[in-house]
Design a protein around this motif. Structure first.
Motif, PDB file in Angstrom:
ATOM      1  N   ASN A 122       3.719   2.875   8.281  1.00 51.03           N
ATOM      2  CA  ASN A 122       2.395   2.428   8.628  1.00 51.03           C
ATOM      3  C   ASN A 122       1.683   1.509   7.407  1.00 51.03           C
ATOM      4  O   ASN A 122       1.797   2.237   6.378  1.00 51.03           O
ATOM      5  N   ILE A 123       0.855   0.678   7.858  1.00 53.01           N
ATOM      6  CA  ILE A 123       0.587  -0.047   6.733  1.00 53.01           C
ATOM      7  C   ILE A 123      -0.794   0.603   5.906  1.00 53.01           C
ATOM      8  O   ILE A 123      -0.620   0.487   4.430  1.00 53.01           O
ATOM      9  N   LYS A 124      -1.291   1.254   6.442  1.00 56.95           N
ATOM     10  CA  LYS A 124      -2.565   2.050   5.708  1.00 56.95           C
ATOM     11  C   LYS A 124      -1.965   3.073   4.564  1.00 56.95           C
ATOM     12  O   LYS A 124      -2.345   3.352   3.428  1.00 56.95           O
ATOM     13  N   HIS A 125      -0.753   3.949   5.207  1.00 55.03           N
ATOM     14  CA  HIS A 125      -0.306   4.892   4.501  1.00 55.03           C
ATOM     15  C   HIS A 125       0.615   4.196   3.226  1.00 55.03           C
ATOM     16  O   HIS A 125       0.551   4.581   2.321  1.00 55.03           O
ATOM     17  N   ARG A 126       1.326   3.087   3.516  1.00 53.00           N
ATOM     18  CA  ARG A 126       1.979   2.427   2.548  1.00 53.00           C
ATOM     19  C   ARG A 126       1.221   1.875   1.636  1.00 53.00           C
ATOM     20  O   ARG A 126       1.414   2.052   0.147  1.00 53.00           O
ATOM     21  N   THR A 127       0.010   1.473   1.926  1.00 52.80           N
ATOM     22  CA  THR A 127      -1.216   0.831   0.988  1.00 52.80           C
ATOM     23  C   THR A 127      -1.690   1.701  -0.099  1.00 52.80           C
ATOM     24  O   THR A 127      -1.710   1.895  -1.308  1.00 52.80           O
ATOM     25  N   ILE A 128      -1.860   3.088   0.369  1.00 52.22           N
ATOM     26  CA  ILE A 128      -2.242   4.261  -0.259  1.00 52.22           C
ATOM     27  C   ILE A 128      -1.332   4.735  -1.328  1.00 52.22           C
ATOM     28  O   ILE A 128      -1.502   4.824  -2.392  1.00 52.22           O
ATOM     29  N   VAL A 129       0.101   4.608  -0.945  1.00 53.79           N
ATOM     30  CA  VAL A 129       0.990   5.276  -1.955  1.00 53.79           C
ATOM     31  C   VAL A 129       1.108   4.010  -2.883  1.00 53.79           C
ATOM     32  O   VAL A 129       1.398   4.550  -4.091  1.00 53.79           O
ATOM     33  N   MET A 130       1.246   2.828  -2.435  1.00 55.90           N
ATOM     34  CA  MET A 130       1.407   1.758  -3.444  1.00 55.90           C
ATOM     35  C   MET A 130       0.070   1.811  -4.588  1.00 55.90           C
ATOM     36  O   MET A 130       0.569   1.688  -5.760  1.00 55.90           O
ATOM     37  N   LEU A 131      -0.885   2.096  -4.101  1.00 53.12           N
ATOM     38  CA  LEU A 131      -2.003   2.204  -5.044  1.00 53.12           C
ATOM     39  C   LEU A 131      -2.082   3.178  -5.924  1.00 53.12           C
ATOM     40  O   LEU A 131      -2.168   3.167  -7.051  1.00 53.12           O
ATOM     41  N   LEU A 132      -1.578   4.294  -5.476  1.00 56.82           N
ATOM     42  CA  LEU A 132      -1.347   5.694  -5.994  1.00 56.82           C
ATOM     43  C   LEU A 132      -0.436   5.398  -7.369  1.00 56.82           C
ATOM     44  O   LEU A 132      -0.662   5.799  -8.331  1.00 56.82           O
ATOM     45  N   TYR A 133       0.688   4.570  -6.966  1.00 51.30           N
ATOM     46  CA  TYR A 133       1.667   4.483  -8.050  1.00 51.30           C
ATOM     47  C   TYR A 133       1.299   3.293  -8.944  1.00 51.30           C
ATOM     48  O   TYR A 133       1.399   3.468 -10.212  1.00 51.30           O
ATOM     49  N   SER A 134       0.826   2.259  -8.487  1.00 50.87           N
ATOM     50  CA  SER A 134       0.637   1.152  -9.371  1.00 50.87           C
ATOM     51  C   SER A 134      -0.645   1.022 -10.162  1.00 50.87           C
ATOM     52  O   SER A 134      -0.980   0.415 -11.149  1.00 50.87           O
ATOM     53  N   THR A 135      -1.702   2.142 -10.064  1.00 50.42           N
ATOM     54  CA  THR A 135      -2.752   2.310 -10.620  1.00 50.42           C
ATOM     55  C   THR A 135      -2.776   3.626 -11.528  1.00 50.42           C
ATOM     56  O   THR A 135      -3.781   3.747 -12.455  1.00 50.42           O
ATOM     57  N   GLY A 136      -1.904   4.563 -11.120  1.00 50.01           N
ATOM     58  CA  GLY A 136      -2.032   5.929 -11.678  1.00 50.01           C
ATOM     59  C   GLY A 136      -3.673   6.611 -11.501  1.00 50.01           C
ATOM     60  O   GLY A 136      -3.774   7.711 -12.360  1.00 50.01           O
ATOM     61  N   MET A 137      -4.360   6.231 -10.474  1.00 48.51           N
ATOM     62  CA  MET A 137      -5.488   6.916 -10.060  1.00 48.51           C
ATOM     63  C   MET A 137      -5.073   8.504  -9.494  1.00 48.51           C
ATOM     64  O   MET A 137      -4.232   8.580  -8.880  1.00 48.51           O
ATOM     65  N   ARG A 138      -6.077   9.192  -9.922  1.00 45.20           N
ATOM     66  CA  ARG A 138      -6.170  10.496  -9.121  1.00 45.20           C
ATOM     67  C   ARG A 138      -6.264  10.640  -7.610  1.00 45.20           C
ATOM     68  O   ARG A 138      -6.993   9.537  -7.243  1.00 45.20           O
ATOM     69  N   LEU A 139      -5.985  11.676  -7.010  1.00 43.12           N
ATOM     70  CA  LEU A 139      -5.913  11.843  -5.635  1.00 43.12           C
ATOM     71  C   LEU A 139      -7.584  11.601  -4.998  1.00 43.12           C
ATOM     72  O   LEU A 139      -7.939  10.975  -4.207  1.00 43.12           O
ATOM     73  N   SER A 140      -8.620  12.288  -5.745  1.00 43.40           N
ATOM     74  CA  SER A 140      -9.944  12.221  -5.686  1.00 43.40           C
ATOM     75  C   SER A 140     -10.479  10.781  -5.782  1.00 43.40           C
ATOM     76  O   SER A 140     -11.439  10.303  -5.227  1.00 43.40           O
ATOM     77  N   GLU A 141      -9.988  10.052  -6.713  1.00 47.37           N
ATOM     78  CA  GLU A 141     -10.542   8.762  -7.003  1.00 47.37           C
ATOM     79  C   GLU A 141      -9.831   7.804  -6.121  1.00 47.37           C
ATOM     80  O   GLU A 141     -10.531   6.746  -5.506  1.00 47.37           O
ATOM     81  N   ILE A 142      -8.717   7.764  -5.492  1.00 42.61           N
ATOM     82  CA  ILE A 142      -8.315   7.176  -4.437  1.00 42.61           C
ATOM     83  C   ILE A 142      -8.920   7.057  -3.048  1.00 42.61           C
ATOM     84  O   ILE A 142      -9.508   6.534  -2.325  1.00 42.61           O
ATOM     85  N   ALA A 143      -9.374   8.638  -2.866  1.00 39.22           N
ATOM     86  CA  ALA A 143     -10.140   8.793  -1.628  1.00 39.22           C
ATOM     87  C   ALA A 143     -11.356   8.095  -1.654  1.00 39.22           C
ATOM     88  O   ALA A 143     -12.038   7.626  -0.609  1.00 39.22           O
ATOM     89  N   HIS A 144     -12.318   8.362  -2.916  1.00 37.05           N
ATOM     90  CA  HIS A 144     -13.510   7.609  -2.993  1.00 37.05           C
ATOM     91  C   HIS A 144     -13.590   6.204  -3.435  1.00 37.05           C
ATOM     92  O   HIS A 144     -14.690   5.737  -3.725  1.00 37.05           O
TER      93      HIS A 144
END
Length: 294
Positions: A122-144
């Motif tokens: 799923n491209i949406k799910h993959r993009t979320i995980v890629m952003l989590l890893y490549s930016t080091g952002m927190r869960l709440s930061e990714i969500a918002h």
């Protein structure tokens, strides 16, 4: 809920806002106080005694079986209400819920991260995980995260009002930018980068947690030690492995103190492998020798 309880919640909300607490903290504190006020519904919040508070905390821990983190959050919320709204001393949290011992978090290897990302279709799910890893952002930061926070010209992402109500910038990967553009074409988000089920609202943190855990399980990495936050720890550890200085890692993660960032020195296997054991370079001793007295 009584008028006194509603007034107490309103007053607490005002003090939290003045103190510039994060929206998540404000929501959590008010939620915990609301449960307390309902539990002792026949007593005005200004008349609570220490025994009443202990009774409620015992109810959470024993009757409901709430986690230590949940009980501690309730105690901290009560403490804030007593100290700042009622102007009364309150020390129960520090007595019952001392600060837990510091433990090194789990970290995924680079190969495990790749396995995780490659397994998500799923491209949406993959993009979320890629952003989590490549930016080091927190869960709440990714969500918002909003579309306007993506600065492709300078290859960076603005984290608005992260933990501690601080703005910062983190890095944007060129490969992830391409994935983001493909995701945008398909999903066409309006304001938030990852929309939730309700129009105009971001994807909930719980849904992101769920999709990450499902993805970990499908990739054969479903160990309970791996969570959304593990991906952030992996980002920081791999930066240290690749020679990024700690001050830069600190700024990217949004840590307020360098001491917090320094734990990633302990998590870096590559750094440990480069350390020479002082025993192996003692004068007159060849490394690897195994001389024994006879």
């Amino acid at each position: 809920m009584s008028p006194q309880a509603l007034a107490a919640l309103e007053k607490t909300s005002e003090y939290l806002s003045i103190g510039q607490y994060s929206p998540l903290t404000i929501r959590n504190y008010l939620s915990e106080l609301r449960y307390l006020f309902v539990y002792h519904g026949n007593v005005s919040p200004g008349d609570f005694t220490e025994d009443m508070l202990l009774q409620y905390l015992l109810y959470l821990a024993k009757t409901l079986g709430c986690s230590r983190a949940k009980c501690r959050m309730a105690a901290q919320s009560i403490s804030f209400y007593f100290r700042h709204v009622l102007r009364r001393p309150y020390v129960i949290p520090s007595l019952i819920y001392p600060r837990p011992s510091s433990k090194l978090p789990a970290v995924m290897s680079a190969q495990q991260i790749k396995t995780l990302i490659d397994s998500i279709k799923n491209i949406k799910h993959r993009t979320i995980v890629m952003l989590l890893y490549s930016t080091g952002m927190r869960l709440s930061e990714i969500a918002h995260l909003k579309i306007t926070d993506i600065d492709s010209h300078n290859m960076r992402i603005k984290v608005v009002q992260g933990k501690g109500s601080k703005d910062r910038f983190t890095i944007l990967s060129q490969a992830v930018l391409l994935e983001l553009r493909a995701y945008y074409i398909i999903y066409k988000p309006k304001e938030y980068l990852f929309n939730g089920t309700r129009k105009g609202c971001p994807m909930s943190m719980r849904n992101i947690q769920h999709l990450v855990q499902i993805s970990l399980a499908k990739a054969g990495l479903g160990s309970k030690q791996f969570t959304v936050h593990t991906i952030r720890h992996s980002f920081a550890t791999h930066l240290v492995d690749n020679g990024t200085d700690l001050h830069t890692v600190k700024e990217l993660l949004g840590h307020s103190a360098l001491q917090t960032t320094m734990r990633y020195l302990h998590l870096s296997p590559q750094r440990r492998q480069q350390i020479t054991n002082p025993y192996d370079v003692l004068p007159g001793r060849e490394a690897g020798s195994n001389k024994r007295g006879k």
